[in-house]
Design an enzyme around this catalytic site. Structure first.
Site, mmCIF file in Angstrom:
data_model
loop_
_atom_site.group_PDB
_atom_site.id
_atom_site.type_symbol
_atom_site.label_atom_id
_atom_site.label_comp_id
_atom_site.label_asym_id
_atom_site.label_seq_id
_atom_site.Cartn_x
_atom_site.Cartn_y
_atom_site.Cartn_z
ATOM 1 N N HIS A 152 0.875 -1.180 0.000
ATOM 2 C CA HIS A 152 0.000 0.000 0.000
ATOM 3 C C HIS A 152 0.909 1.225 0.000
ATOM 4 C CE1 HIS A 152 -3.008 -2.828 2.154
ATOM 5 N NE2 HIS A 152 -3.139 -2.910 0.842
ATOM 6 N N GLU A 156 1.478 3.993 2.720
ATOM 7 C CA GLU A 156 1.997 3.579 4.024
ATOM 8 C C GLU A 156 3.517 3.711 4.023
ATOM 9 O OE1 GLU A 156 0.144 -0.264 4.597
ATOM 10 O OE2 GLU A 156 -1.839 0.610 4.286
ATOM 11 N N GLU A 214 2.209 -3.830 11.562
ATOM 12 C CA GLU A 214 1.465 -2.578 11.397
ATOM 13 C C GLU A 214 2.031 -1.487 12.299
ATOM 14 O OE1 GLU A 214 -0.897 -1.933 9.269
ATOM 15 O OE2 GLU A 214 -1.781 -3.868 8.687
#
Length: 375
Positions: free
Chosen positions: A166, A169, A335
């Site tokens: 992504h 990010e 994350e």
């Protein structure tokens, strides 16, 4: 007064910019997609004059909950990114700011440019134990670059790390930069211990097209690469197609896929408990790795994160689940927050490029705890 996003990873649409206290903006959608959240633009205006920037239409953005308690980042020199007062109301992010200089950059998170990406690849190549390989091309014709670190030997573990599926990010590539700087430091004891037992395969940017285009989540064709791992194609997702083929060539004994989360203000991991082959061995590896990371850095926690998948119900189009199942191995999605780490808040910088860099180094150190047990 001028606002522009005509540069690498730029994204903004100007609706009105005649009055400093009434600047009206919108974010462009990813190409061929309804995803949008990433912004990056430059304001040229009068120093020491109050400005109010309104970014509109965010109730329809990819993650509306990501705007709660979020503060935009700004920079005068494109090196140091600091948080600026921002608040979300009625579908708008409102940034109140008094610039110290005539030109100010704003972004959703500290950008990681395509030129810096290339610099990282070729800096790494200059080390004797690192080789660069072009696996193929993206839809826009950019190289898909793989770094292999370590001397191949029979019996060595094969550890894979990918980042920025992504593209918005960007903390993911800051993470990889930190990890690589530690791994390629010939005086670092963690690196020495790991490279005596493992070879690392690292893709610092899985989605260079989306990165340059200023996308949040998709490649040039509007495809979310992290939903392509079951049946990737050259037509829609060559980035995944080429990387997965290389994984099958080398084998995978551990896999980390690095991401950022818009809503949760924590660092956490998402594991493979829902994949069909999940067993006690994988659980022990997961628990050992998490325990090591909890010991190494207070930036990590294991209380908040995604809901765990029920047994056998993992989404096998997602990279960590697909790779974990295909290779029966430890596979984690890592994350980091776009906001701040709520456990260690920093009102001036929030979660930042520098903290992402350090978290990459700390995560590398944690791999030492599991490398002997991977198979």
């Amino acid at each position: 007064m001028k606002i522009t996003s005509n540069f690498d990873s730029g994204n903004i649409k100007v609706l009105a910019a005649s009055e400093p206290l009434d600047i009206q903006l919108e974010i462009n959608k990813d190409n061929e997609s309804d995803f949008f959240q990433w912004f990056h633009f430059r304001l040229e205006s009068t120093p020491f004059l109050g400005h109010k920037l309104h970014i509109n239409g965010l109730e329809k953005s990819a993650y509306p909950e990501g705007w709660d308690d979020y503060h935009a980042v700004a920079s005068y020199d494109r090196q140091t990114w600091f948080r600026v007062p921002s608040h979300y109301e009625d579908g708008r992010l409102i940034i109140d700011f008094e610039p110290e200089f005539s030109h100010t950059y704003f972004a959703y998170f500290a950008p990681y440019s395509y030129e810096r990406h290339l610099d990282l690849l070729y800096w790494a190549q200059s080390h004797d134990i690192c080789a660069i390989e072009t696996l193929g091309e993206t839809l826009d014709g950019r190289d898909i670059g793989l770094l292999t670190v370590g001397e191949p030997e029979d019996g060595k573990k094969q550890i894979w790390i990918t980042a920025r599926q992504h593209p918005g990010e960007t903390m993911a590539e800051w993470f990889v930069e930190g990890l690589l700087h530690k791994l390629l430091d010939d005086e670092d004891p963690h690196a020495a211990a790991l490279l005596s037992k493992a070879v690392f395969h690292i893709v610092p940017n899985m989605n260079p097209d989306g990165s340059v285009r200023g996308h949040l989540r998709t490649n040039a064709a509007g495809v979310n690469l992290n939903r392509e791992w079951q049946t990737p194609s050259l037509e829609k997702s060559p980035e995944v197609y080429h990387v997965l083929n290389k994984m099958h060539e080398t084998g995978v004994d551990m896999y980390l896929d690095i991401h950022g989360d818009e809503a949760l203000p924590y660092n956490f991991v998402a594991g493979g408990e829902g994949i069909p082959s999940y067993d006690a061995r994988i659980k022990e590896l997961e628990d050992t790795f998490k325990a090591a990371l909890l010991t190494i850095t207070p930036e990590f926690q294991d209380e908040f994160g995604y809901d765990k998948d029920a047994p056998g119900e993992a989404n096998l189009t997602v990279a960590s689940c697909a790779v974990g199942e295909a290779f029966k191995t430890l596979a984690y999605t890592v994350e980091m927050p776009f906001k701040d780490n709520a456990n260690l808040p920093d009102p001036y910088y929030g979660w930042s490029d520098r903290r992402s860099y350090q978290f990459g180094q700390d995560t590398l150190a944690a791999i030492v705890s599991v490398v002997d047990k991977l198979r």
